[in-house]
Design an enzyme around this catalytic site. Structure first.
Site, PDB file in Angstrom:
ATOM      1  N   ASP A 118       0.868  -1.184   0.000  1.00  0.00           N
ATOM      2  CA  ASP A 118       0.000   0.000   0.000  1.00  0.00           C
ATOM      3  C   ASP A 118       0.898   1.225   0.000  1.00  0.00           C
ATOM      4  O   ASP A 118       1.659   1.443   0.933  1.00  0.00           O
ATOM      5  CB  ASP A 118      -0.920  -0.004   1.228  1.00  0.00           C
ATOM      6  CG  ASP A 118      -0.154   0.012   2.542  1.00  0.00           C
ATOM      7  OD1 ASP A 118       0.944  -0.583   2.600  1.00  0.00           O
ATOM      8  OD2 ASP A 118      -0.641   0.622   3.517  1.00  0.00           O
ATOM      9  N   GLU A 148       4.030   5.826  -5.591  1.00  0.00           N
ATOM     10  CA  GLU A 148       5.305   5.653  -4.898  1.00  0.00           C
ATOM     11  C   GLU A 148       5.617   4.153  -4.712  1.00  0.00           C
ATOM     12  O   GLU A 148       5.788   3.662  -3.602  1.00  0.00           O
ATOM     13  CB  GLU A 148       5.266   6.375  -3.551  1.00  0.00           C
ATOM     14  CG  GLU A 148       6.622   6.530  -2.884  1.00  0.00           C
ATOM     15  CD  GLU A 148       6.513   7.225  -1.542  1.00  0.00           C
ATOM     16  OE1 GLU A 148       7.472   7.146  -0.767  1.00  0.00           O
ATOM     17  OE2 GLU A 148       5.467   7.842  -1.258  1.00  0.00           O
ATOM     18  N   GLU A 159       1.161   7.144  10.894  1.00  0.00           N
ATOM     19  CA  GLU A 159       0.201   6.318  10.148  1.00  0.00           C
ATOM     20  C   GLU A 159      -0.971   5.896  11.018  1.00  0.00           C
ATOM     21  O   GLU A 159      -2.108   5.823  10.546  1.00  0.00           O
ATOM     22  CB  GLU A 159       0.896   5.084   9.566  1.00  0.00           C
ATOM     23  CG  GLU A 159      -0.042   4.153   8.808  1.00  0.00           C
ATOM     24  CD  GLU A 159       0.676   2.985   8.154  1.00  0.00           C
ATOM     25  OE1 GLU A 159      -0.015   2.010   7.784  1.00  0.00           O
ATOM     26  OE2 GLU A 159       1.910   3.037   8.001  1.00  0.00           O
TER      27      GLU A 159
END
Length: 681
Positions: free
Chosen positions: A422, A480, A571
């Site tokens: 992810d 990315e 996160e």
């Protein structure tokens, strides 16, 4: 004295029932014949004159007979040896009787002339004994002349006038009739002998129905004058016997007159404004109508009989639709401004009957102009591929009637599969006036799969950037990813017609720390304001009528110390950040759970379901729009993005140090007159 008929000189005349002694001699044994009848009187069942009764038996015991016995009966009685063949006299031979028990049968056979109590005798005569007589008695009944019926007639129930019921049937039988039988029926009923020819009266020959039963069929036939419950009778008559009356009942209903339809009209669903839906069709039928039917429809709907000429009304001739079904076509026609759910009523009406009402609906949706941009663009790291792609596309030119612009981001897996992780990804548009890239949408890729679970992909409203999304536009795409597999990216735009809230938009970037995940603002440390400038001065154009801020923010990193629930930053740790306007906390951005476990892009390869802080794998990052209470037109305001206080201890839970907030904020101004973009310093 010995038994077995040996006696010494003695005289016997009668013992038990009848014992006859032929001779009597004193002092000498002789063989004596004997004959005994089991009863002295027989009473037989009452019997109709001209018929015969059930028989009754008599038991005879005899011994030492030398002569036969003559048996005779009086008139009106008969006797039989075998209960089959009956006569008025018969002979019983010595062989049939001696030293055994025998039976004879007697029955009553009254003649037509003899009625009432009848008496007689059954006489036994033989040379071996004196006459023996058994009394006979029975009652002779008069012949019962009459009419019999078999079966019943039930209620005929509800029958529409001028129609005919299903028939019912019963049987009629004569009993010694001497005259014909007439059957008559009253009222709204008919009768028949053969279930073919019906009338109100039929005749039966008495000889025939004395022999066999005959059918009478009955049906209910109410006339136009016979409404409601009808109670009538069938009468069976013949001379010299009583009438037989059978009650009949049926309920006559008025002729039903109504408008009938077959088929259904369903919701027309979404139909683009200024377009015409696909038609639907039902059938119209009349039931005993006496007047024409008018169909009319309200709202944004039209009807037609031939699917060619449409209007708001249509007419159906009653004589035709009483016989045949006719089509009724209907369609939905939303106008240019008829957005949303629209309802109408289809009415079918005729004099003297109830209207038929059918509700109809459809949803007007705007005209949508779709523009594909990147199409299956491979984005990867290595293998000849790059993490970023830039290209120029021609988008919608005239924004006059464009109310909304939606961007759709579709991810597909290359032939070797998608990247396993992810990762941060976004789409940017170039501001031609400054040459800067403006982030218009951000998303996080799913672990190792595509996003086909959402049909068109991730959806992002990019209307705020409409001033930049017109004509020739340069777009930038980044994923990315750190593998040569990556993803195949497709991006397209829907320009949705409607009435814009304002015809003119302008946008300027306030902060743009959004190139990749760790290019965001470091969190938990003291930042150099010359590098990380989170305080701005924004000058709003004088003709601004609405002003808003648009922010996208997502946290990265597993820095410690963790929160009390074990969540590292940025996160996972839940935080609330403030947006300060003119020094006051004006808006809050809560970085909390957004339901990762219910993400339709499910079944990912990694730990996709636990909640992150304000984003989820395989989902677009939320856009946070903050509307200023007033447009602040012509004013210069201060802006500060203030992250919730927290200090890192320099540690981490994943081997990667640091916590970061990738953050982009834009100021959007709107006006009814052409407007310049705000100035940000």
């Amino acid at each position: 004295m010995k038994k077995n008929n040996f006696i010494k000189a003695a005289t016997f005349c009668f013992f038990a029932f009848l014992i006859v002694l032929n001779s009597c001699k004193d002092d000498e044994a002789v063989l004596v014949p004997s004959f005994v009848v089991s009863t002295t009187e027989v009473i037989l069942d009452p019997t109709i004159a001209g018929e015969f009764s059930a028989s009754k038996s008599l038991t005879l015991e005899s011994a030492n007979l030398s002569s036969s016995i003559n048996v005779s009966s009086s008139s009106n009685f008969e006797v039989s040896k075998n209960n089959i063949d009956f006569v008025t006299s018969l002979v019983l031979t010595v062989d049939e009787l001696n030293n055994s028990t025998a039976q004879i049968y007697v029955r009553f056979t009254p003649s037509l002339e003899n009625l009432g109590n009848i008496e007689g005798n059954l006489v036994f005569l033989s040379n071996d004994f004196s006459e023996i007589s058994v009394g006979l008695q029975a009652i002779s009944l008069e012949i019962p002349h009459g009419i019999q019926t078999i079966g019943t007639i039930e209620s005929f129930g509800d029958i529409i006038i001028a129609e005919v019921s299903i028939e019912q049937v019963f049987q009629v039988k004569g009993v010694y009739l001497e005259n014909d039988v007439t059957a008559t029926v009253s009222g709204s009923f008919e009768i028949s002998k053969d279930n073919i020819t019906y009338s109100t009266s039929i005749l039966f020959d008495f000889n025939e129905i004395n022999s066999v039963s005959e059918n009478i069929y009955v049906r209910f036939t109410p006339s136009l004058l016979d409404l409601g419950e009808q109670n009538e009778v069938i009468t069976l008559t013949s001379m010299d016997v009583d009438d037989v009356v059978i009650n009949l009942i049926g309920n006559a209903l008025e002729i039903p007159r109504e408008i009938q339809t077959t088929g259904t009209i369903t919701d027309f669903g979404e139909v683009t404004v200024s377009a015409v839906s696909t038609e639907q069709v039902i059938q119209v039928k009349g039931l005993n109508l006496e007047n024409d039917v008018t169909a009319s429809v309200t709202g944004l709907f039209e009807i037609s009989k031939d699917n060619i000429t449409f209007s708001n009304t249509a007419n159906y001739t009653f004589g035709t639709i009483n016989t045949l079904f006719e089509n009724l076509y209907i369609r939905f026609i939303p106008g240019a401004m008829d957005l949303g759910m629209k309802n109408g009523i289809l009415t079918l009406s005729a004099t003297a009957v109830d209207d038929v009402i059918i509700n109809v609906s459809g949803t007007g949706i705007p005209v949508i102009h779709n523009y594909p941009t990147f199409q299956d663009q491979r984005i990867a790291f290595g293998g000849g591929y790059n993490q970023t792609e830039t290209a120029t596309f021609n988008l919608h030119n005239d924004l006059t009637n464009i109310e909304t612009i939606k961007m759709y981001i579709k991810l597909r897996c290359p032939s070797g599969g998608c990247n396993a992780w992810d990762v941060f990804a976004n789409i940017k548009v170039k501001d031609i006036s400054s040459g800067d890239w403006y982030e218009i949408g951000r998303y996080i890729t799913p672990y190792g799969i595509d996003n086909s679970a959402v049909v068109r992909g991730f959806e992002v409203d990019v209307t705020d950037f409409k001033s930049l999304l017109s004509g020739s536009v340069e777009l930038f795409a980044r994923i990315e990813t750190w593998g040569s597999d990556g993803w195949e990216l497709s991006v397209d735009f829907d320009y949705i017609e409607g009435t814009p809230d304002y015809p003119y938009y302008a946008v300027a970037d306030v902060i743009s720390y959004d190139d990749w995940s760790t290019s965001g603002v470091p969190y938990g440390v003291t930042n150099d304001p010359m590098v990380w400038d989170l305080n701005k001065l924004i000058t709003i154009p004088a003709n601004a009528e609405a002003t808003s801020l648009r922010t996208i923010i997502s946290g990265w990193g597993h820095a410690t110390p963790t929160d009390s629930d074990g969540r590292p930053c940025a996160e996972w740790c839940y935080r609330t950040h403030d947006v300060k306007i003119n020094g006051a906390n004006t808006f809050q951005h809560y970085m909390g759970p957004i339901g990762c476990g219910s993400n339709p892009v499910s079944g990912q390869g990694g730990n996709w379901s636990p909640d992150r802080a304000g984003w989820c794998p395989g989902m677009a990052v939320p856009v946070r729009v903050d509307e200023l209470a007033t447009a602040m037109a012509g004013n210069t305001i201060t802006f500060e993005y203030d992250y919730e206080n927290w200090v890192t201890d320099g540690g981490n839970t994943s081997g990667n140090s640091g916590a970061y907030y990738a953050t982009s904020t834009f100021v959007i101004v709107k006006s009814n007159t052409p407007i310049a973009k705000p100035t940000v310093n």
